[in-house]
Design a protein around this motif. Structure first.
Motif, short mmCIF file in Angstrom:
data_model
loop_
_atom_site.label_atom_id
_atom_site.label_comp_id
_atom_site.label_asym_id
_atom_site.label_seq_id
_atom_site.Cartn_x
_atom_site.Cartn_y
_atom_site.Cartn_z
N ALA A 73 0.77 -1.14 -0.01
CA ALA A 73 0.13 -0.02 0.10
C ALA A 73 0.96 1.24 -0.11
CB ALA A 73 -0.91 -0.06 1.35
N LEU A 104 1.85 -4.96 4.25
CA LEU A 104 0.71 -5.15 5.03
C LEU A 104 1.19 -6.17 6.30
CD1 LEU A 104 -1.89 -6.13 2.46
CD2 LEU A 104 -1.83 -3.99 3.73
N PRO A 135 -10.63 -0.14 9.08
CA PRO A 135 -9.33 0.22 7.94
C PRO A 135 -8.17 0.97 8.62
CG PRO A 135 -11.25 1.38 7.27
CD PRO A 135 -11.60 0.74 8.44
N ASN A 140 -5.56 4.72 6.33
CA ASN A 140 -5.99 3.68 5.85
C ASN A 140 -5.02 2.86 5.15
OD1 ASN A 140 -7.65 1.86 4.60
ND2 ASN A 140 -9.25 3.65 4.03
N TYR A 156 -5.55 0.13 3.44
CA TYR A 156 -6.18 -0.62 2.53
C TYR A 156 -6.45 0.28 1.14
CZ TYR A 156 -6.73 -4.01 5.90
OH TYR A 156 -6.37 -4.84 7.23
N SER A 157 -6.36 1.50 1.19
CA SER A 157 -6.42 2.36 0.00
C SER A 157 -5.25 2.91 -0.45
CB SER A 157 -7.64 3.25 0.25
OG SER A 157 -7.33 4.18 1.17
#
Length: 87
Positions: free
Chosen positions: A2, A17, A28, A44, A46-47
């Motif tokens: 990410a 991660l 998140p 965050n 995950y984005s």
């Protein structure tokens, strides 16, 4: 991986991660340490952001090679860093 943007120093870095999953989290948002400034913030993981990477491990090696600061410069840096601390 990410791509994250630090909320304090605004540097963009890549975060795997593996370490972020074990960090404290709420949904998140994970409490991640920025490798550039060393401060933690809720990000965050995950984005990914679309901005280009501004910090890499090679940049850290270059920062370590910089000459030592004088006492006056250290004091200015300490004052500048204290502006971002929460009391």
């Amino acid at each position: 991986m990410a791509r994250l943007k630090c909320r304090k120093c605004r540097n963009v870095f890549e975060q795997g991660l593996g370490g972020a999953v074990m960090a404290p989290h709420v949904g998140p948002l994970h409490y991640v340490k920025c490798p550039a400034c060393g401060k933690r913030s809720w990000l965050n993981i995950y984005s990914s952001v679309k901005d280009p990477i501004t910090w890499s491990p090679e940049a850290k090696q270059q920062q370590d090679a910089t000459p030592e600061l004088t006492e006056e410069e250290l004091e200015k840096k300490r004052i500048e860093d204290s502006k971002y601390e929460k009391t």
